[in-house]
Design a protein around this motif. Sequence first.
Motif, mmCIF file in Angstrom:
data_model
loop_
_atom_site.group_PDB
_atom_site.id
_atom_site.type_symbol
_atom_site.label_atom_id
_atom_site.label_comp_id
_atom_site.label_asym_id
_atom_site.label_seq_id
_atom_site.Cartn_x
_atom_site.Cartn_y
_atom_site.Cartn_z
ATOM 1 N N ASP A 173 -1.023 45.352 -25.000
ATOM 2 C CA ASP A 173 -1.967 46.295 -24.559
ATOM 3 C C ASP A 173 -1.325 48.142 -25.159
ATOM 4 O O ASP A 173 -0.599 48.357 -24.531
ATOM 5 C CB ASP A 173 -2.632 46.770 -23.337
ATOM 6 N N GLU A 174 -2.807 48.237 -26.477
ATOM 7 C CA GLU A 174 -1.753 50.158 -26.852
ATOM 8 C C GLU A 174 -2.477 51.271 -26.180
ATOM 9 O O GLU A 174 -2.597 52.119 -27.262
ATOM 10 C CB GLU A 174 -1.178 50.350 -27.562
ATOM 11 N N ARG A 175 -3.908 50.554 -25.362
ATOM 12 C CA ARG A 175 -5.698 51.356 -26.062
ATOM 13 C C ARG A 175 -5.719 51.848 -24.235
ATOM 14 O O ARG A 175 -6.462 53.178 -24.462
ATOM 15 C CB ARG A 175 -6.266 51.036 -26.536
ATOM 16 N N ASN B 24 -9.617 50.977 -23.611
ATOM 17 C CA ASN B 24 -10.433 49.313 -23.707
ATOM 18 C C ASN B 24 -11.822 49.682 -22.899
ATOM 19 O O ASN B 24 -12.406 48.924 -22.324
ATOM 20 C CB ASN B 24 -9.542 48.362 -22.858
ATOM 21 N N ASN C 149 2.125 52.927 -29.013
ATOM 22 C CA ASN C 149 1.447 53.956 -28.198
ATOM 23 C C ASN C 149 0.493 54.972 -28.983
ATOM 24 O O ASN C 149 0.249 56.187 -28.781
ATOM 25 C CB ASN C 149 1.587 54.125 -27.478
ATOM 26 N N SER C 150 0.590 54.335 -30.469
ATOM 27 C CA SER C 150 -0.146 55.138 -31.538
ATOM 28 C C SER C 150 -0.880 56.147 -31.239
ATOM 29 O O SER C 150 -2.133 55.067 -30.744
ATOM 30 C CB SER C 150 0.107 55.550 -32.903
ATOM 31 N N THR D 44 -2.923 56.194 -33.581
ATOM 32 C CA THR D 44 -4.206 55.351 -34.009
ATOM 33 C C THR D 44 -4.947 54.336 -33.184
ATOM 34 O O THR D 44 -5.831 53.517 -34.234
ATOM 35 C CB THR D 44 -3.682 55.051 -36.059
ATOM 36 N N GLU D 45 -3.747 53.812 -32.449
ATOM 37 C CA GLU D 45 -5.204 52.526 -31.152
ATOM 38 C C GLU D 45 -6.618 53.818 -31.296
ATOM 39 O O GLU D 45 -7.096 52.732 -30.853
ATOM 40 C CB GLU D 45 -4.132 51.913 -30.338
ATOM 41 N N ARG E 123 -12.362 54.486 -31.284
ATOM 42 C CA ARG E 123 -12.955 53.925 -29.617
ATOM 43 C C ARG E 123 -13.236 55.913 -29.389
ATOM 44 O O ARG E 123 -13.476 56.321 -27.670
ATOM 45 C CB ARG E 123 -11.642 53.743 -29.118
ATOM 46 N N ASP F 14 -0.404 57.893 -38.625
ATOM 47 C CA ASP F 14 -0.120 56.902 -38.574
ATOM 48 C C ASP F 14 1.642 57.158 -38.073
ATOM 49 O O ASP F 14 2.371 58.152 -37.964
ATOM 50 C CB ASP F 14 0.935 55.561 -39.575
#
Length: 323
Positions: A30-32, A36, A145-146, A148-149, A153, A310
């Motif tokens: 997970d990177e968000r 989530n 974990n950028s 851009t994630e 959201r 990015d």
Amino acid sequence: MTTRDLAVSEERFAALAAEHRRWGRWGVDDERGALNLVTPQRVAAAAGLVRKGAVFSLAHPIGPNGPTVFMGGRFAPVHTFTRSGDDIRHFYAEGGSGISFTDDVIVMPLQSSTHWDALSHAFHDGRMYNDRGPEHVRSGGTEANSITEAADRMVGRGVLLDVPALTGRDHLDIGEAIEADDLQQCCERQGVTVGEGDFVLVRTGRLGLAARTGDWGPEWGTGINTGLGVSAAAWLLERDVTAVAADTFSVEIIPAQTSAFGEHAPVHALLLQGAGVHMGELWSLDELAADCAADGTYEFLLVAAPLLVDGAVGSACNPQALK
């Protein structure tokens, strides 16, 4: 509210960090993080909070009249033109015809204006969110974990907690710490709750004060800031919020409440690095606060998409609160 109190022991902070760490909660890849918690159902419910069609921009203008935070290599934004009105005038004076255009350029740290911190922004004991190391963040961009994630959201139920209004003030004093009791009292005074998936905006009044007076003093440079104490961060995590933003450059109190043993930015460590809760800084909240006080409604639809740079570890944004 209290002045800075170096009362959070190393043992207490370590216990809080362990209690609220969410690594693996949404899987090892997970990177968000807490984004989530932004579900279609929650977005739809938040959209229902728009009743009178009022829209508030929560961004401070990017330009010379704003905070200059010389931390981490940051500098004031530089705005210039590659083709100005003088160029257009010369174009026509030299026989040009038809349509012509102006163009401009901005050079700025992505965290030098109203912005979101990405989950790759904060490291504690050499690790960022979800147990990833610094080798992921290279000079060409972060590989994990950028920002851009967060592309789709940063939408949901926003809740404003107007802390100085608790004591009938326009702004907090520099160096005041906001604790858990203050946030709870805000909820009770305002008749609002904070819960899972919420975007919580904490107003101190400090950014608005500086903007009105033109006094961008030491709190906007280094060394001291008004903001959340460790107990307030724990209060937010107990309610499983998605993101937290404030009208300061750090969100948290500086110097840190745990600086007696060298801990730097403990609230960033708890929220961003440990729990995957995105943090927003330098948000302009005064106009929204005035409207909330007038109609007694402190919840709204928040839309705050970052720029999709990015591999970036943060991003400027123009948050919108819709009521």
